[in-house]
Scaffold this motif. Structure first.
Motif, short mmCIF file in Angstrom:
data_model
loop_
_atom_site.label_atom_id
_atom_site.label_comp_id
_atom_site.label_asym_id
_atom_site.label_seq_id
_atom_site.Cartn_x
_atom_site.Cartn_y
_atom_site.Cartn_z
N PHE A 1 -1.41 28.73 20.73
CA PHE A 1 -1.37 29.52 19.50
C PHE A 1 -1.61 30.98 19.84
N SER B 1 10.40 34.73 9.06
CA SER B 1 9.89 33.37 9.29
C SER B 1 11.03 32.42 9.61
N TRP C 1 6.47 29.46 13.18
CA TRP C 1 5.66 30.30 12.28
C TRP C 1 4.66 29.38 11.58
N LEU C 2 3.38 29.68 11.67
CA LEU C 2 2.41 28.80 11.05
C LEU C 2 1.80 29.38 9.79
N ASN C 3 1.24 30.58 9.91
CA ASN C 3 0.50 31.08 8.76
C ASN C 3 0.52 32.61 8.78
N ASP D 1 -1.21 35.91 6.88
CA ASP D 1 -2.22 36.38 5.95
C ASP D 1 -1.83 37.79 5.50
N GLY E 1 -3.25 39.82 3.53
CA GLY E 1 -4.34 40.79 3.43
C GLY E 1 -4.54 41.53 4.75
N SER E 2 -4.63 40.78 5.85
CA SER E 2 -4.92 41.43 7.13
C SER E 2 -3.65 41.68 7.94
N ARG F 1 -2.06 39.47 9.60
CA ARG F 1 -2.10 38.69 10.83
C ARG F 1 -1.24 37.45 10.70
N LEU G 1 -0.01 33.89 12.41
CA LEU G 1 -0.35 32.88 13.41
C LEU G 1 0.92 32.12 13.78
#
Lengths: 128, 93, 162
Positions: free
Chosen positions: C94, C111, C122-124, C126, C128-129, C131, C133
């Protein structure tokens, strides 16, 4: 009824080679699904079948029917568009479901969830 | 001549695809976890769809294309529903 | 014009799909399919999605070319890994990638590109940040993957969806 035996020789060779090539890529993808170690490794290999495997067989089918019927047959493109748009969606959903399940079980081999969304929710509460 | 080429190459391709379906079935049986089985089922669907297309090339029949399209659509819907089930334990929230 | 065709690309795409499925360019089918596609465009407008602004057709073509070559290249790379199977040393893992793009459509396309390319999933993400994963099958050099995603895909996508 039309039969593929009526194809000219050059078209038959191209169609045959493309079909075998696509099937070989698909086989390697499914073989990797059987051989690789972890779920997250295995999730990569079926894309072989849905990218190059599908494209080669679809191109073979398009050439075959275009030459046979002496007019442009492009309906196979629909399968290409559909498969290339839906496969990422299913794989992403599956990988995320697996990640969710592994995290819920406290499996240490997967990265922990981002703490940010929870913090955000707490910050947002006073305004609400 | 071209009939021989088409029959032979499509037969080889169908054997390869059948082996791919066997590999997916083995993973479907072995698991070990539910997500592995769902992934194997999705791969099996794609292999079956490609198998339909090769049947279309072999016989020159146009109907196989429609069968392939339907398999693709049903495979997508089925896998999404199963993935959703794995995520939360229920399909419709 | 804009009121009748709020999503011209969607309407054109649906009309194309109709004609492909019926395998004809007869006037009757163009009219019937056009009517259905226009209705679908209007129904889409009733959902009030955020309108995508697609600029720079040249950038779209360049992105398509880049994605096609990358898909073919990584097909061979992943095929090699799949054939070696268990004998190979495990290099998957990861990693997180910082993403600057904000546009939702750009992120959706990114994605799809990354998951459709064998070797990356493509997993996740975020929002907001910023980022992201991902899981990479051949994770030898994290920085190389970050460079590929940021320079090859993200920059072009940001140009296309400003």
């Amino acid at each position: 009824m039309i039969a593929p035996g009526d194809l000219p020789l050059w078209a038959a060779i191209i169609v045959g080679a493309l079909t075998i090539g696509g099937a070989a890529f698909t086989l390697v993808g499914s073989f990797g699904l059987w051989r690789l170690r972890s779920f997250y490794d295995r999730v990569h290999t079926p894309t072989l079948g849905t990218s190059l495997g599908t494209v080669l067989i679809i191109v073979a089918s398009m050439i075959c029917f275009t030459v046979l019927e002496s007019r442009v047959i492009l309906q196979e493109l629909l399968i290409f568009v559909f498969v290339s748009v839906t496969t990422p969606v299913t794989l992403m959903l599956l990988a995320r479901a697996a990640l969710y399940r592994d995290r819920a079980e406290g499996n240490a081999s997967v990265p922990p969830a981002d703490p940010q969304p929870i913090l955000k929710a707490r910050e947002a509460e006073p305004d609400a | 001549m071209s009939a021989t080429i088409i029959i032979w190459s499509v037969s080889i391709a169908q054997i390869l695809l059948a082996l791919a379906m066997v590999a997916a079935t083995l993973r479907l049986i072995k698991g070990p976890r539910a997500q592995d089985r769902v992934l194997a089922l999705d791969t099996f669907y794609v292999n079956a769809m490609l198998m339909m297309l090769t049947f279309g090339i072999r016989t020159g029949g146009e109907l196989y294309f429609e069968a392939a399209l339907i398999i693709a659509v049903l495979g997508f819907v089925g896998t999404v529903a199963l993935a959703k089930f794995l995520m939360r334990g229920e399909v419709i929230e | 014009m804009r009121r009748l065709f709020p999503f011209p690309l969607l309407t054109l795409g649906l009309l194309g799909m109709w004609l492909l499925l019926n395998q004809t360019v007869a006037l009757g089918h163009i009219l019937l399919g056009g009517a259905v596609a226009t209705g679908a465009g209007l129904a889409m407008a009733a959902l009030k999605p955020q309108k995508p602004k697609i600029g720079k057709p040249l950038a779209v073509l360049r992105l398509l070319g880049i994605v096609a070559t990358d898909v073919i290249r990584s097909n061979f790379a992943v095929a090699g890994i799949a054939i070696q199977g268990k004998r190979r040393k495990q290099t998957s893992g990861f990693m997180t990638v910082p993403i600057d793009m904000q546009n939702r459509y750009g992120l959706a396309i990114l994605s799809i590109i990354m998951t459709a390319t064998p070797g990356t999933v493509w997993l996740n993400f975020d929002a907001g940040s910023g980022r992201l994963l991902i899981h990479v099958l051949d994770l030898k050099d994290e920085q190389a993957w970050i460079d590929i995603i940021k320079n090859r895909y993200e920059r072009l996508l940001m140009e296309i969806f400003q």
